[in-house]
Design a protein around this motif. Structure first.
Motif, PDB file in Angstrom:
ATOM      1  N   LYS A  27      13.882  13.986 -16.155  1.00 32.80           N
ATOM      2  CA  LYS A  27      13.467  12.485 -15.888  1.00 32.80           C
ATOM      3  C   LYS A  27      12.218  12.193 -16.849  1.00 32.80           C
ATOM      4  N   SER A 175      14.477  15.690  -0.454  1.00 30.64           N
ATOM      5  CA  SER A 175      14.465  15.224  -1.698  1.00 30.64           C
ATOM      6  C   SER A 175      14.906  13.900  -1.447  1.00 30.64           C
ATOM      7  N   GLY A 176      14.071  12.448  -1.915  1.00 35.85           N
ATOM      8  CA  GLY A 176      14.446  11.292  -2.383  1.00 35.85           C
ATOM      9  C   GLY A 176      14.036  10.529  -0.803  1.00 35.85           C
ATOM     10  N   ASP A 222       9.502  12.794  -7.361  1.00 34.46           N
ATOM     11  CA  ASP A 222       9.826  11.335  -8.253  1.00 34.46           C
ATOM     12  C   ASP A 222       8.594  10.586  -8.268  1.00 34.46           C
TER      13      ASP A 222
HETATM   14 MG    MG Z   1      14.989  14.259  -5.866  1.00 32.22          MG
END
Ligand code: MG
Ligand code: GRG
Ligand code: 1GP
Length: 243
Positions: A27, A175-176, A222
């Protein structure tokens, strides 16, 4: 969960952490933000890793960039073929997914790694016993994880990890998205000496604080790629305040 476990007279570093920043080599960083800026957020350690699109080259680039700064640096490989040998790494945090759908993600990949490399640096290698909880995350699809778990299931997995498999790190992974407090609380109550990591959906002070009430270490991913350093700093503060 906060008890200090001695191993060979030494405290494991993660027992003293509150916050980890996970940098995904696949990323981008926000405009104007450098790896050095991320290293200077006050986080206790940096983990370099991600699920999809990871290569040795991308790993090496991020590890080299972060290695110039004064923060403990760990690689978290998503498969054996992306493990890199770099002396700036403090160590390797190797996932094993306790609720994976296939034994490959519990011990199979590990067996292949050990089979193909006869010179592993065991002193710098530690497992993380993952419980993957967000069915929409790539990591859940990838490992075919059974995310349909109650707080009691999660507590039991955490206890199995610590008591039966001797794991030092138990990792509740959303995650997320932000996880359910009842799940994280159950995981925290179930471990004694093991260090409980929580990761997923931490976006600001309040979400970091909510999870850090229960988890020993909160992992922020993130946010660093989406927002940058100020937002990450807030989460570092929250993790310290909650501990
Ligand atoms: Mg993630
Ligand atoms: C034996 C060795 C060296 C490696 C095997 C390691 C294993 C079992 C990996 C399976 C689980 C996995 C892919 C872990 C990587 C860490 C992780 C959960 C990263 C999350 O990465 P994101 O890129 O945020 O993933 P999402 O896209 O799912 O949010
Ligand atoms: O990217 P986020 O949602 O912060 O998740 C952090 C980490 O647990 C991913 O492995």
């Amino acid at each position: 969960m906060l008890a200090l476990k001695k191993r060979g007279g030494m405290t494991a570093p993660w027992e003293e952490w509150n916050h980890v920043l996970k940098i995904d080599p696949d990323k981008e960083l926000p405009e104007g933000v450098t790896y050095g800026d991320l290293c200077a957020t006050g986080t206790d350690a940096i983990e370099v890793g991600g699920t999809m699109g990871i290569t040795e080259e991308k790993m090496e680039a991020v590890v080299e960039a972060c290695g110039e700064h004064d923060v403990p640096l760990y690689q978290e490989p998503s498969s054996p073929d992306v493990v890199i040998d770099n002396e700036v790494l403090e160590g390797y945090l190797i996932p094993t997914v306790f609720n994976a759908g296939s034994p490959f993600w519990i011990t199979g990949a590990h067996k292949e790694w050990v089979r193909l490399d006869d010179d592993l640096d065991w002193d710098r290698t530690t497992l993380e016993a993952y419980i993957v909880m967000n069915p929409d995350a790539d990591v859940a699809t990838y490992t075919e994880a059974d995310c349909d778990l109650t707080p009691e299931d999660v507590a039991a997995y955490a206890e199995v990890a610590e008591r039966m498999f001797g794991q030092e790190i138990v990792y509740i992974e959303y995650s997320g998205r932000l996880g359910e407090e009842s799940i994280v609380e159950a995981g925290a109550d179930a471990v004694d000496d093991a260090t409980l990591f929580y990761g997923g959906g931490i976006r600001d002070y309040d979400s970091a604080y909510a999870m850090a009430q229960y988890a020993d270490v909160v992992v922020v991913g993130d946010l660093a790629h989406d927002e940058g350093v100020d937002a990450v700093r807030e989460t570092v503060e929250a993790a310290a305040d909650a501990n």
